[in-house]
Scaffold this motif. Structure first.
Motif, mmCIF file in Angstrom:
data_model
loop_
_atom_site.group_PDB
_atom_site.id
_atom_site.type_symbol
_atom_site.label_atom_id
_atom_site.label_comp_id
_atom_site.label_asym_id
_atom_site.label_seq_id
_atom_site.Cartn_x
_atom_site.Cartn_y
_atom_site.Cartn_z
ATOM 1 N N TYR A 164 36.274 38.961 42.884
ATOM 2 C CA TYR A 164 36.297 40.423 42.998
ATOM 3 C C TYR A 164 37.698 40.920 43.364
ATOM 4 C CZ TYR A 164 35.248 45.122 44.722
ATOM 5 O OH TYR A 164 35.251 46.481 44.941
ATOM 6 N N LEU A 165 38.367 40.236 44.270
ATOM 7 C CA LEU A 165 39.722 40.634 44.642
ATOM 8 C C LEU A 165 40.650 40.560 43.434
ATOM 9 C CD1 LEU A 165 40.155 38.945 48.144
ATOM 10 C CD2 LEU A 165 39.400 41.258 47.591
ATOM 11 N N GLU A 166 40.476 39.529 42.589
ATOM 12 C CA GLU A 166 41.283 39.425 41.376
ATOM 13 C C GLU A 166 40.949 40.558 40.407
ATOM 14 O OE1 GLU A 166 43.745 37.540 40.848
ATOM 15 O OE2 GLU A 166 43.562 36.022 42.421
ATOM 16 N N LEU A 167 39.670 40.861 40.252
ATOM 17 C CA LEU A 167 39.273 41.947 39.360
ATOM 18 C C LEU A 167 39.820 43.295 39.831
ATOM 19 C CD1 LEU A 167 35.533 41.001 38.685
ATOM 20 C CD2 LEU A 167 37.404 40.940 37.022
ATOM 21 N N MET A 168 40.003 43.416 41.142
ATOM 22 C CA MET A 168 40.534 44.655 41.706
ATOM 23 C C MET A 168 42.054 44.680 41.734
ATOM 24 S SD MET A 168 37.924 46.475 42.214
ATOM 25 C CE MET A 168 38.539 47.816 43.254
ATOM 26 N N GLY A 169 42.666 43.660 41.169
ATOM 27 C CA GLY A 169 44.125 43.671 41.056
ATOM 28 C C GLY A 169 44.819 42.524 41.743
ATOM 29 N N GLY A 170 44.059 41.542 42.221
ATOM 30 C CA GLY A 170 44.688 40.366 42.816
ATOM 31 C C GLY A 170 45.329 40.638 44.151
ATOM 32 N N LYS A 171 44.743 41.529 44.948
ATOM 33 C CA LYS A 171 45.312 41.860 46.262
ATOM 34 C C LYS A 171 45.320 40.635 47.151
ATOM 35 C CE LYS A 171 44.991 45.398 49.864
ATOM 36 N NZ LYS A 171 46.256 46.027 49.542
#
Length: 237
Positions: A164-171
């Motif tokens: 999910y963090l990657e899908l949201m931009g790799g934060k």
């Protein structure tokens, strides 16, 4: 502070309308898109036999779960952990549908569907036409899922949180804003504004640092830095 829960369930089958039940619930907490280390996990007595097909998926038999609490006994603790924040799940309508059925049997209100975030739909928009299962996304993002020999809700939410963090931009955690609980008092630094006569002191990387940088670039696909380094020096005039 932005709080999100990443959730997964394991069940006895595919349809609560035909009597299938939840036998495991797990959720992890993210604050400002950073895992906090807080999680909820509970095995549940499904009060019915677990079909062999389902056992092959997650490995749980009814015999293994008979001594676990029934869903009504864990409902409040689960709801307290979930709070009122958004809930991310992979194929979220499946998990919400089962939890709503269990909550109804326990005499409680269903989850607010406005809270539902379906990571599967996010992945399909990002990678149309490609496999977007949790395993496929782990491979695509280089997330180690070698321990996932069977479906396990707690392991799955930990993997899904990374996806999910990657899908949201790799934060990355190191780039996250501080949460309210760990915001330190501002530090005031005196700055000398008198620059007259100051001698420039360029910061030059060591050979070891340059080698580490080249090794890092070697892991990237068509890195912009490599193209800039290869560009010819501009000539005067």
């Amino acid at each position: 502070m932005s709080r999100t829960l990443v959730l997964d369930t394991e069940t006895t089958g595919f349809d609560p309308a035909t009597g299938d039940r939840v036998l495991e619930v797990a959720a992890v907490e993210l604050v400002n898109l950073v895992p906090t280390g807080r999680f909820y996990h509970q095995l549940i007595d499904p009060e019915r036999e677990v079909p062999e097909e389902a056992v092959k998926v997650h490995g749980f038999t009814w015999e293994m779960l008979r001594d676990k609490p029934k869903f009504p006994a864990i409902a409040q603790d689960m709801l307290d952990f979930l709070g009122d924040d958004p809930i991310v799940a992979h194929n979220a309508p499946f998990d919400f549908g089962f939890l709503d059925a269990e909550l109804k049997l326990a005499g409680r209100a269903p989850l607010d569907r406005a809270r539902m975030v379906d990571s599967l739909q996010l992945a399909k928009k990002r990678f149309p036409g490609l496999p977007n299962s949790l395993d496929a996304l782990c491979r695509r993002y280089g997330i180690d899922n070698s321990m996932r020999t069977a479906h396990n809700a707690l392991l799955d939410v930990q993997l899904l949180a990374q996806v999910y963090l990657e899908l949201m931009g790799g934060k990355q955690p190191g780039l996250a804003l501080a949460t309210r609980s760990n915001v330190a008092a501002p530090v005031v630094i005196a700055v000398d504004t008198d620059v007259a006569g100051r001698v420039p002191r360029p910061i030059l990387p060591t050979e070891e640092e340059l080698a580490a940088h080249r090794a890092f670039l070697g892991k990237l696909k068509e890195p912009l830095w490599a193209a800039l380094e290869a560009a010819p020096e501009p000539q005067p005039g």
